[in-house]
Scaffold this motif. Structure first.
Motif, PDB file in Angstrom:
ATOM      1  N   VAL A  97       0.857  -1.176   0.000  1.00  0.00           N
ATOM      2  CA  VAL A  97       0.000   0.000   0.000  1.00  0.00           C
ATOM      3  C   VAL A  97       0.897   1.231   0.000  1.00  0.00           C
ATOM      4  O   VAL A  97       1.843   1.324   0.773  1.00  0.00           O
ATOM      5  CB  VAL A  97      -0.943   0.002   1.222  1.00  0.00           C
TER       6      VAL A  97
ATOM      7  N   GLU B 144      -3.504   7.332   3.391  1.00  0.00           N
ATOM      8  CA  GLU B 144      -4.965   7.256   3.337  1.00  0.00           C
ATOM      9  C   GLU B 144      -5.416   5.827   3.054  1.00  0.00           C
ATOM     10  O   GLU B 144      -6.352   5.322   3.677  1.00  0.00           O
ATOM     11  CB  GLU B 144      -5.490   8.187   2.254  1.00  0.00           C
ATOM     12  N   GLN B 145      -4.740   5.157   2.141  1.00  0.00           N
ATOM     13  CA  GLN B 145      -5.079   3.772   1.833  1.00  0.00           C
ATOM     14  C   GLN B 145      -4.823   2.865   3.038  1.00  0.00           C
ATOM     15  O   GLN B 145      -5.615   1.975   3.334  1.00  0.00           O
ATOM     16  CB  GLN B 145      -4.266   3.277   0.638  1.00  0.00           C
TER      17      GLN B 145
ATOM     18  N   VAL C 138      -7.658   3.424   5.484  1.00  0.00           N
ATOM     19  CA  VAL C 138      -8.926   2.814   5.037  1.00  0.00           C
ATOM     20  C   VAL C 138      -8.880   1.302   5.212  1.00  0.00           C
ATOM     21  O   VAL C 138      -9.835   0.694   5.721  1.00  0.00           O
ATOM     22  CB  VAL C 138      -9.228   3.200   3.574  1.00  0.00           C
ATOM     23  N   LEU C 139      -7.793   0.664   4.803  1.00  0.00           N
ATOM     24  CA  LEU C 139      -7.691  -0.789   4.956  1.00  0.00           C
ATOM     25  C   LEU C 139      -7.704  -1.201   6.425  1.00  0.00           C
ATOM     26  O   LEU C 139      -8.316  -2.204   6.787  1.00  0.00           O
ATOM     27  CB  LEU C 139      -6.425  -1.309   4.275  1.00  0.00           C
TER      28      LEU C 139
ATOM     29  N   CYS D  27      -7.152  -6.720  -0.948  1.00  0.00           N
ATOM     30  CA  CYS D  27      -7.391  -5.276  -1.041  1.00  0.00           C
ATOM     31  C   CYS D  27      -6.091  -4.528  -1.293  1.00  0.00           C
ATOM     32  O   CYS D  27      -6.039  -3.639  -2.141  1.00  0.00           O
ATOM     33  CB  CYS D  27      -8.057  -4.755   0.238  1.00  0.00           C
ATOM     34  N   GLU D  28      -5.057  -4.894  -0.559  1.00  0.00           N
ATOM     35  CA  GLU D  28      -3.769  -4.231  -0.725  1.00  0.00           C
ATOM     36  C   GLU D  28      -3.241  -4.423  -2.144  1.00  0.00           C
ATOM     37  O   GLU D  28      -2.765  -3.487  -2.778  1.00  0.00           O
ATOM     38  CB  GLU D  28      -2.752  -4.783   0.274  1.00  0.00           C
TER      39      GLU D  28
ATOM     40  N   LEU E 272      -5.281  -2.258  -4.554  1.00  0.00           N
ATOM     41  CA  LEU E 272      -4.911  -0.851  -4.432  1.00  0.00           C
ATOM     42  C   LEU E 272      -3.531  -0.591  -5.029  1.00  0.00           C
ATOM     43  O   LEU E 272      -3.319   0.418  -5.716  1.00  0.00           O
ATOM     44  CB  LEU E 272      -4.936  -0.415  -2.967  1.00  0.00           C
ATOM     45  N   TYR E 273      -2.610  -1.488  -4.798  1.00  0.00           N
ATOM     46  CA  TYR E 273      -1.267  -1.330  -5.335  1.00  0.00           C
ATOM     47  C   TYR E 273      -1.303  -1.357  -6.858  1.00  0.00           C
ATOM     48  O   TYR E 273      -0.694  -0.520  -7.522  1.00  0.00           O
ATOM     49  CB  TYR E 273      -0.350  -2.442  -4.800  1.00  0.00           C
TER      50      TYR E 273
ATOM     51  N   ALA F  57      -2.914   1.869  -8.092  1.00  0.00           N
ATOM     52  CA  ALA F  57      -1.999   2.993  -7.924  1.00  0.00           C
ATOM     53  C   ALA F  57      -0.885   2.937  -8.962  1.00  0.00           C
ATOM     54  O   ALA F  57      -0.488   3.955  -9.523  1.00  0.00           O
ATOM     55  CB  ALA F  57      -1.424   3.013  -6.518  1.00  0.00           C
TER      56      ALA F  57
ATOM     57  N   LEU G 168      -6.224   5.103  -9.607  1.00  0.00           N
ATOM     58  CA  LEU G 168      -6.830   5.577  -8.344  1.00  0.00           C
ATOM     59  C   LEU G 168      -7.143   7.041  -8.476  1.00  0.00           C
ATOM     60  O   LEU G 168      -6.406   7.800  -9.085  1.00  0.00           O
ATOM     61  CB  LEU G 168      -5.875   5.367  -7.175  1.00  0.00           C
TER      62      LEU G 168
END
Length: 135
Positions: free
Chosen positions: A45, A49-50, A53-54, A121-122, A125-126, A129, A134
Protein backbone atom coordinates in the motif's frame (compact mmCIF):
# COMPACT_ATOMS: atom_id res chain seq x y z
CA UNK A 1 -14.81 14.31 30.57
CA UNK A 2 -11.06 13.97 30.55
CA UNK A 3 -8.47 14.34 27.84
CA UNK A 4 -6.05 11.74 26.49
CA UNK A 5 -3.23 12.05 23.97
CA UNK A 6 -2.59 8.97 21.83
CA UNK A 7 -0.17 8.35 18.98
CA UNK A 8 -1.41 6.60 15.88
CA UNK A 9 0.84 6.06 12.88
CA UNK A 10 3.46 8.43 14.31
CA UNK A 11 0.98 11.30 14.80
CA UNK A 12 -0.29 12.50 18.19
CA UNK A 13 -4.04 12.99 18.69
CA UNK A 14 -5.56 14.77 21.68
CA UNK A 15 -9.00 13.30 22.37
CA UNK A 16 -11.81 13.90 24.84
CA UNK A 17 -12.97 10.76 26.58
CA UNK A 18 -15.47 9.89 29.30
CA UNK A 19 -13.91 9.58 32.72
CA UNK A 20 -12.85 6.03 33.46
CA UNK A 21 -12.47 5.08 29.78
CA UNK A 22 -8.99 6.48 29.22
CA UNK A 23 -7.23 3.11 29.26
CA UNK A 24 -9.80 1.59 26.89
CA UNK A 25 -9.22 4.42 24.39
CA UNK A 26 -5.45 4.09 24.72
CA UNK A 27 -5.72 0.35 24.11
CA UNK A 28 -7.84 0.93 21.00
CA UNK A 29 -5.32 3.48 19.72
CA UNK A 30 -2.50 0.94 20.21
CA UNK A 31 -4.49 -1.65 18.23
CA UNK A 32 -5.14 0.78 15.37
CA UNK A 33 -1.50 1.88 15.32
CA UNK A 34 -0.26 -1.71 15.29
CA UNK A 35 -2.57 -2.63 12.43
CA UNK A 36 -1.59 0.43 10.39
CA UNK A 37 2.09 -0.35 10.95
CA UNK A 38 1.48 -3.94 9.81
CA UNK A 39 -0.28 -2.79 6.63
CA UNK A 40 2.55 -0.36 5.90
CA UNK A 41 5.26 -2.96 6.56
CA UNK A 42 3.59 -5.34 4.09
CA UNK A 43 4.82 -2.83 1.51
CA UNK A 44 2.00 -3.06 -1.02
CA UNK A 45 0.00 0.00 0.00
CA UNK A 46 1.43 3.31 -1.08
CA UNK A 47 -0.46 6.12 0.67
CA UNK A 48 -1.31 6.79 4.30
CA UNK A 49 -4.97 7.26 3.34
CA UNK A 50 -5.08 3.77 1.83
CA UNK A 51 -3.42 2.33 4.92
CA UNK A 52 -5.99 4.05 7.14
CA UNK A 53 -8.93 2.81 5.04
CA UNK A 54 -7.69 -0.79 4.96
CA UNK A 55 -7.05 -0.72 8.70
CA UNK A 56 -10.51 0.68 9.40
CA UNK A 57 -12.08 -1.95 7.13
CA UNK A 58 -10.22 -4.80 8.81
CA UNK A 59 -11.06 -3.64 12.35
CA UNK A 60 -14.72 -3.00 11.47
CA UNK A 61 -15.00 -6.39 9.77
CA UNK A 62 -13.52 -8.14 12.78
CA UNK A 63 -15.83 -6.31 15.22
CA UNK A 64 -18.92 -6.96 13.10
CA UNK A 65 -18.09 -10.65 12.74
CA UNK A 66 -17.60 -11.05 16.50
CA UNK A 67 -20.89 -9.24 17.13
CA UNK A 68 -22.76 -11.54 14.75
CA UNK A 69 -21.22 -14.61 16.35
CA UNK A 70 -22.19 -13.41 19.82
CA UNK A 71 -25.75 -12.76 18.63
CA UNK A 72 -26.00 -16.26 17.16
CA UNK A 73 -24.63 -17.82 20.33
CA UNK A 74 -27.12 -15.86 22.45
CA UNK A 75 -30.00 -16.94 20.19
CA UNK A 76 -28.91 -20.57 20.40
CA UNK A 77 -28.71 -20.40 24.20
CA UNK A 78 -32.14 -18.77 24.44
CA UNK A 79 -33.67 -21.44 22.21
CA UNK A 80 -32.13 -24.33 24.15
CA UNK A 81 -34.28 -25.85 26.89
CA UNK A 82 -33.14 -25.37 30.49
CA UNK A 83 -32.20 -29.02 30.84
CA UNK A 84 -29.82 -28.73 27.88
CA UNK A 85 -28.17 -25.72 29.50
CA UNK A 86 -27.80 -27.64 32.74
CA UNK A 87 -26.35 -30.58 30.86
CA UNK A 88 -23.83 -28.29 29.14
CA UNK A 89 -22.64 -27.03 32.52
CA UNK A 90 -22.21 -30.59 33.73
CA UNK A 91 -20.13 -31.61 30.67
CA UNK A 92 -16.92 -33.47 31.43
CA UNK A 93 -13.66 -31.54 31.37
CA UNK A 94 -12.51 -33.28 28.18
CA UNK A 95 -15.60 -32.02 26.33
CA UNK A 96 -15.02 -28.48 27.56
CA UNK A 97 -11.40 -28.62 26.41
CA UNK A 98 -12.45 -29.99 23.01
CA UNK A 99 -14.93 -27.16 22.53
CA UNK A 100 -12.32 -24.63 23.57
CA UNK A 101 -9.86 -26.03 21.04
CA UNK A 102 -12.53 -25.89 18.31
CA UNK A 103 -13.32 -22.27 19.14
CA UNK A 104 -9.64 -21.39 19.04
CA UNK A 105 -9.31 -23.08 15.64
CA UNK A 106 -12.31 -21.11 14.36
CA UNK A 107 -10.74 -17.86 15.57
CA UNK A 108 -7.52 -18.69 13.74
CA UNK A 109 -9.48 -19.45 10.57
CA UNK A 110 -11.32 -16.11 10.84
CA UNK A 111 -8.06 -14.23 11.27
CA UNK A 112 -6.60 -16.02 8.27
CA UNK A 113 -9.67 -15.04 6.21
CA UNK A 114 -9.37 -11.41 7.32
CA UNK A 115 -5.69 -11.33 6.45
CA UNK A 116 -6.40 -12.87 3.05
CA UNK A 117 -9.07 -10.26 2.35
CA UNK A 118 -6.74 -7.47 3.40
CA UNK A 119 -4.03 -8.94 1.19
CA UNK A 120 -6.42 -8.89 -1.79
CA UNK A 121 -7.39 -5.28 -1.04
CA UNK A 122 -3.77 -4.23 -0.72
CA UNK A 123 -2.86 -5.92 -4.00
CA UNK A 124 -5.79 -4.29 -5.80
CA UNK A 125 -4.91 -0.85 -4.43
CA UNK A 126 -1.27 -1.33 -5.33
CA UNK A 127 -2.19 -2.40 -8.87
CA UNK A 128 -4.56 0.55 -9.29
CA UNK A 129 -2.00 2.99 -7.92
CA UNK A 130 0.70 1.56 -10.18
CA UNK A 131 -1.58 1.90 -13.24
CA UNK A 132 -2.66 5.38 -12.17
CA UNK A 133 -6.35 4.50 -11.97
CA UNK A 134 -6.83 5.58 -8.34
CA UNK A 135 -8.59 8.89 -7.95
Amino acid sequence: MSEVTVTIFDRPYRLAVSSGEEELLKSCARDVDAQMQAVRSAGRVIGNEQIAVLTALELAYDAKKRSHEADHEAEARAAAPASAAEAAHAAPAAEVLRRSAEQEAEKKEMLAEIKALCQLCEEALYRDAKMGTLF
